[in-house]
Scaffold this motif. Structure first.
Motif, short mmCIF file in Angstrom:
data_model
loop_
_atom_site.label_atom_id
_atom_site.label_comp_id
_atom_site.label_asym_id
_atom_site.label_seq_id
_atom_site.Cartn_x
_atom_site.Cartn_y
_atom_site.Cartn_z
N ASP A 104 0.86 -1.18 0.00
CA ASP A 104 0.00 0.00 0.00
C ASP A 104 0.90 1.24 0.00
N GLU A 106 0.20 4.41 -0.25
CA GLU A 106 -0.26 5.52 0.58
C GLU A 106 0.07 5.28 2.05
N ALA A 110 2.77 7.30 4.47
CA ALA A 110 2.29 7.96 5.68
C ALA A 110 3.09 7.56 6.92
#
Length: 289
Positions: A104, A106, A110
């Motif tokens: 992932d 994203e 983050a």
């Protein structure tokens, strides 16, 4: 395939050993074992700022150094040798591997830069009060509420550094199967309880999720393969720590055999002691291999 350590890896070992001998002597280990936090924030920051250890196995695109598991395991072996009290295993082995395996972009963007910088502590929560380690033992449930937010309900136990983690990656069950979620350590609906354990060099916690807000990581229902991979990596990483501890025990035994005198001779000169130390050396080196 060449399985010998490279010159760069040997230099990494030397640098980490010097650092840990200065920052994690026996007195420091005992002092941190007695604290609720379980680690020294100043040493944790120095590990990131001076040596970049938290960034070692993180891709360069996320602020890491882009090295592989071998370099990470060299560091873990030295940490096992020094009994370092720090949330390194939970953050750089469990959480980082889970994020990378989930694929992932994203979620990685983050969390991973903060881990690499030493400003984020993360962990993985999957074991539950039923004490089962397989997928069927995961009963925590996640579902979407009316506004489209994922909510997790359930209890996770023996979560490494769970009471100090800034980010908790949680394995929970959805209608699609096992899924991985990201939960803020200070999220409403999350209660964290520090646990007393036999190994006081590594803190653990029980986490109770009461409709805690979460963010899906990876594919809904795709956490089974991720968890299996993380646990495989964790097993080898833990073995690396144990090799470091065993190696240090061997060093101490040899030092004692040289210093202890019996019948006017160092006990290390006796054949029975020599053979025992040789057997121990063989076992440690075999474990390292």
């Amino acid at each position: 395939m060449n399985l010998a350590f490279s010159e760069e890896q040997r230099e990494l070992r030397s640098i980490v050993r010097q650092f840990l001998e200065a920052k994690s002597p026996e007195a420091a280990v005992r002092a941190q074992m007695g604290t609720e936090r379980g680690y020294d924030p100043d040493v944790w920051a120095q590990m990131a700022e001076q040596l970049g250890l938290q960034a070692l196995a993180i891709p360069e695109e996320h602020g890491g150094q882009g090295f592989g598991f071998v370099e990470l395991f060299v560091v873990l072996e030295e940490m096992g040798r020094a009994l370092l009290c720090a949330p390194f295993f939970s953050t750089t082995v469990l959480a980082t591997t889970a994020l990378l395996e989930a694929g992932d972009a994203e979620a990685s963007a983050a969390v991973l830069p903060g881990i690499a910088a030493g400003t984020t502590i993360a962990t993985l929560a999957f074991t539950e009060p039923n004490r089962r380690w397989d997928e069927e033992g995961i009963e925590a449930a996640a579902g979407l509420d009316s506004d489209g937010t994922w909510r997790i309900t359930g209890t996770k136990t023996h979560v490494l550094d769970g009471h100090v983690a800034d980010v908790v990656l949680v394995v929970a069950r959805t209608s699609a199967g096992l899924s991985l979620f990201r939960v803020d350590g200070e999220s409403d609906g999350l209660t964290r309880i520090a646990l007393a354990t036999m190994d006081q060099t590594r803190t653990q916690a029980e986490l109770v999720f009461d409709a805690a807000a979460a963010t899906l990581v990876g594919v809904d229902g795709g956490a089974g393969a991720v968890l299996a991979r993380v646990l495989d990596v964790a097993a080898v990483a833990l073995a690396a720590e144990q090799v470091g501890g065993a190696g240090r025990c061997l060093e101490m035994a040899v030092e004692y055999a040289k210093d202890r005198v019996q019948f006017g001779r160092p006990i290390g000169s006796f054949q029975a002691i020599k053979h025992t130390c040789a057997d121990l050396l063989l076992q440690v080196e075999s474990a390292r291999s």
